[in-house]
Write a protein that holds these residues in place. Structure first.
Motif, mmCIF file in Angstrom:
data_model
loop_
_atom_site.group_PDB
_atom_site.id
_atom_site.type_symbol
_atom_site.label_atom_id
_atom_site.label_comp_id
_atom_site.label_asym_id
_atom_site.label_seq_id
_atom_site.Cartn_x
_atom_site.Cartn_y
_atom_site.Cartn_z
ATOM 1 N N GLY A 109 19.291 -63.030 -17.096
ATOM 2 C CA GLY A 109 19.800 -63.065 -18.468
ATOM 3 C C GLY A 109 20.893 -62.044 -18.678
ATOM 4 O O GLY A 109 21.886 -62.300 -19.362
ATOM 5 N N SER A 110 20.711 -60.871 -18.077
ATOM 6 C CA SER A 110 21.754 -59.847 -18.166
ATOM 7 C C SER A 110 23.008 -60.305 -17.445
ATOM 8 O O SER A 110 24.119 -60.189 -17.942
ATOM 9 N N ALA A 111 22.825 -60.848 -16.261
ATOM 10 C CA ALA A 111 23.971 -61.227 -15.437
ATOM 11 C C ALA A 111 24.742 -62.408 -16.023
ATOM 12 O O ALA A 111 25.970 -62.390 -16.089
ATOM 13 N N ILE A 112 24.010 -63.429 -16.463
ATOM 14 C CA ILE A 112 24.694 -64.608 -17.004
ATOM 15 C C ILE A 112 25.135 -64.321 -18.428
ATOM 16 O O ILE A 112 24.319 -64.006 -19.277
ATOM 17 N N GLY A 113 26.418 -64.399 -18.661
ATOM 18 C CA GLY A 113 26.902 -64.096 -20.008
ATOM 19 C C GLY A 113 28.307 -64.601 -20.192
ATOM 20 O O GLY A 113 28.730 -65.557 -19.524
ATOM 21 N N LEU A 114 29.020 -63.948 -21.087
ATOM 22 C CA LEU A 114 30.415 -64.319 -21.302
ATOM 23 C C LEU A 114 31.168 -64.312 -19.975
ATOM 24 O O LEU A 114 32.091 -65.071 -19.761
ATOM 25 N N GLY A 115 30.724 -63.426 -19.067
ATOM 26 C CA GLY A 115 31.364 -63.310 -17.758
ATOM 27 C C GLY A 115 31.340 -64.616 -16.972
ATOM 28 O O GLY A 115 32.313 -64.957 -16.307
ATOM 29 N N ASN A 116 30.244 -65.352 -17.038
ATOM 30 C CA ASN A 116 30.149 -66.595 -16.269
ATOM 31 C C ASN A 116 30.825 -67.759 -16.968
ATOM 32 O O ASN A 116 31.483 -68.572 -16.348
ATOM 33 N N PHE A 129 32.854 -54.132 -27.594
ATOM 34 C CA PHE A 129 33.789 -55.270 -27.700
ATOM 35 C C PHE A 129 33.142 -56.598 -27.302
ATOM 36 O O PHE A 129 33.557 -57.658 -27.745
ATOM 37 N N TYR A 130 32.094 -56.510 -26.469
ATOM 38 C CA TYR A 130 31.365 -57.721 -26.068
ATOM 39 C C TYR A 130 30.808 -58.421 -27.312
ATOM 40 O O TYR A 130 30.849 -59.639 -27.435
ATOM 41 N N SER A 131 30.314 -57.596 -28.247
ATOM 42 C CA SER A 131 29.741 -58.140 -29.468
ATOM 43 C C SER A 131 30.802 -58.832 -30.322
ATOM 44 O O SER A 131 30.527 -59.838 -30.984
ATOM 45 N N PHE A 180 31.564 -57.908 -9.897
ATOM 46 C CA PHE A 180 30.961 -56.743 -10.543
ATOM 47 C C PHE A 180 30.525 -57.029 -11.966
ATOM 48 O O PHE A 180 29.412 -56.754 -12.372
ATOM 49 N N PHE A 181 31.475 -57.565 -12.732
ATOM 50 C CA PHE A 181 31.199 -57.801 -14.144
ATOM 51 C C PHE A 181 30.092 -58.839 -14.293
ATOM 52 O O PHE A 181 29.171 -58.683 -15.086
ATOM 53 N N SER A 182 30.190 -59.894 -13.499
ATOM 54 C CA SER A 182 29.246 -60.987 -13.662
ATOM 55 C C SER A 182 27.824 -60.587 -13.262
ATOM 56 O O SER A 182 26.860 -61.016 -13.885
ATOM 57 N N LEU A 183 27.690 -59.757 -12.236
ATOM 58 C CA LEU A 183 26.345 -59.350 -11.814
ATOM 59 C C LEU A 183 25.821 -58.153 -12.619
ATOM 60 O O LEU A 183 24.761 -57.616 -12.321
ATOM 61 N N SER A 184 26.557 -57.711 -13.637
ATOM 62 C CA SER A 184 26.147 -56.576 -14.486
ATOM 63 C C SER A 184 26.012 -55.274 -13.702
ATOM 64 O O SER A 184 25.105 -54.482 -13.951
ATOM 65 N N LEU A 185 26.891 -55.055 -12.728
ATOM 66 C CA LEU A 185 26.727 -53.882 -11.881
ATOM 67 C C LEU A 185 27.500 -52.671 -12.366
ATOM 68 O O LEU A 185 28.476 -52.794 -13.092
ATOM 69 N N GLY A 186 27.055 -51.511 -11.946
ATOM 70 C CA GLY A 186 27.842 -50.293 -12.101
ATOM 71 C C GLY A 186 27.553 -49.464 -13.330
ATOM 72 O O GLY A 186 28.171 -48.424 -13.517
ATOM 73 N N MET A 187 26.647 -49.895 -14.211
ATOM 74 C CA MET A 187 26.432 -49.071 -15.412
ATOM 75 C C MET A 187 24.969 -48.802 -15.721
ATOM 76 O O MET A 187 24.663 -48.180 -16.721
ATOM 77 N N GLY A 188 24.066 -49.275 -14.881
ATOM 78 C CA GLY A 188 22.676 -48.941 -15.144
ATOM 79 C C GLY A 188 21.877 -50.016 -15.857
ATOM 80 O O GLY A 188 20.701 -49.814 -16.152
#
Ligand code: TRP
Length: 454
Positions: A24-31, A111-113, A232-240
């Motif tokens: 759910g975290s990974a799949i988002g606006l990015g995908n 900004f995502y919101s 990176f963005f799509s897998l929600s990586l790099g920020m915890g």
């Protein structure tokens, strides 16, 4: 061996729930919003292939590293980094990696919101028939009418942020887990309905050859970097985000198998989103490389001309909103967990406080589309600074440091112990990827951002 440490926030009821929540975290606006237009801008098939390689060689190893750090630390990224560094006899400065992540999450959420708010608005526009028989001009004008009005944007942005804070306030099992269990199956069903519809009404052959027949003459250094950045963005990586989700993972779940499932689902959904969008784009003779407006301006034209397009178009934006919602939850959770741990606040109070902060920052972003569109610093407005700083600078920096921490600084025994796949060939492959391949990949993104590859 780490003791049987437990998170004060609770844990997922099973490994499956972690898979649903992390997916759910990974799949988002990015995908659904970003992947198709970035693919369109980078020429299709060859880009998709490079993207898949980046997910496998850089994305998955870093995702495993984040999860293992989270599960070993069992706290918010800041406190997990602090306690692991101490346990491993390393500098306490590693806690700043946690800070970097929390700050990046806060910035992305702001900004995502705002963009997720567009998606909510479009449920009503498309469902209300605004795009019936719309021309390219009319569709563009509709998009500008929305982004040009600060008040409208404020309304949708506020609604989306309240939805996000509401779930986070209810806690790990009562909020995050419930949201994942209900929303993710809904998302998969909606996606399949939309793909079936796109296949029935659009040009599926054109879409398949565009997505899966690589034409390497289209590949440039910049598109390789775009593929890595998108992974990176799509897998929600790099920020915890994945780190905190890992901290709620039951101790006996295998990290590699679990993360493998998450990465496969995320990638599969990006492909399905391509298969939902490109048949419509080609079937209606629209431009695949039209940029960020692809789903808002281009796709809505197609919906406006199709049988039952009003219904299926509205469903498409419900899907996009649901996907964005489960991602936004993961952006807010690390900050909230940290506030709860550090100040003993209730989750409600922490969610309201952090949600309000991100909302306030988001107001700067939404004004960038209208009143402040000309207020620029070094060629970027407020929105563009937030996006640039977080995704191009902070996420890769976070990913790099996570790889270095797990690959070079933690004792080999600790990572062997936490990953739970023994010390054989699988472990050695992971270690090689995290120590060498992932850092090189990330440094390449940086050099690219600094313009080294032109
Ligand atoms: N992965 C989400 C998407 O594809 C966005 C997201 C959620 C994210 N949490 C994140 C991106 C953490 C980077 C870091 O839309």
């Amino acid at each position: 061996m780490a003791g049987p440490r437990e998170s004060i926030h609770g844990q997922w009821s099973s490994r499956w729930v972690f898979i649903l929540a992390a997916t759910g975290s990974a799949i988002g606006l990015g995908n659904i919003w970003r992947f198709p237009y970035i693919t369109g801008e980078n020429g299709g098939g060859a880009f998709v292939l490079i993207y898949l390689l980046c997910v496998a060689a850089v994305g998955i190893p870093i995702m495993m590293a984040e999860t293992l750090i989270g599960r070993r630390g069992r706290r918010s990224p800041i406190n997990s980094m602090r306690s692991l560094a101490e346990e491993e006899g390393l500098s306490s400065n590693w806690r700043y990696l946690g800070w970097l992540g929390v700050a990046a999450g806060f910035l992305i959420l702001s900004f995502y919101s705002v963009v997720a708010g567009w998606s909510v608005a479009y449920i009503f526009y498309v469902g209300g028939g605004v795009f019936a028989d719309a021309t390219v001009e009319a569709s563009g004008a509709q998009f500008e009418a929305l982004t040009g009005s600060a008040w409208r944007l404020l309304g949708w942005h506020s609604l989306f942020m309240v939805m996000t804070a509401f779930v986070v306030a209810r806690g790990v099992q009562g909020g995050l887990e419930k949201a994942a269990k209900w929303l993710m199956p809904a998302l998969f069903v909606l996606l399949i309905v939309i793909v079936a519809y796109a296949i029935a009404t659009g040009d599926i052959g054109g879409a398949i050859s565009y997505l899966f027949e690589p034409d390497f003459s289209e590949v440039t250094g910049a598109s390789v970097m775009a593929a890595l950045g998108q992974a990176f963005f799509s897998l929600s990586l790099g920020m915890g985000a994945i780190m905190i989700y890992g901290s709620y993972l039951p101790a006996d779940s295998s990290i590699p198998r679990t993360i493998g499932a998450v990465a496969v689902c995320d990638t599969f959904v990006a492909m399905l989103a391509g298969l939902a969008i490109f048949p419509l784009v080609f079937g209606f003779g629209l431009e695949p490389g039209s940029g960020p407006g692809l789903v808002f301006v281009t796709l809505t034209i197609a919906f406006g001309h199709m049988p039952a397009g009003q219904l299926f178009g509205a469903l498409f934006f419900v899907l996009l909103t649901v996907a964005a919602w489960t991602s936004a939850i993961s952006l807010l959770e690390p900050v909230v967990a940290w506030l709860v741990e550090s100040f003993r606040w209730s989750r409600r109070r922490a969610s309201a406080f952090a949600g309000f902060g991100a909302w306030l920052l988001g107001v700067g972003s939404l004004l960038s589309f209208n009143h402040w569109s000309d207020v620029e610093l070094m060629g970027r407005n407020f929105f563009s600074w937030c996006e640039f700083l977080s995704t191009t600078a902070m996420l890769p920096a976070g990913g790099l440091l996570i790889a270095i921490f797990a690959g070079w600084r933690m004792a080999r025994g600790s990572t062997v112990d936490e990953l739970g796949i023994g010390d054989g060939i699988l472990y050695s492959t992971w270690r090689l990827l995290v120590q060498v391949v992932a850092p090189i990949g990330v440094i390449a993104i940086f050099l690219n951002a600094l313009g080294v590859f032109g």
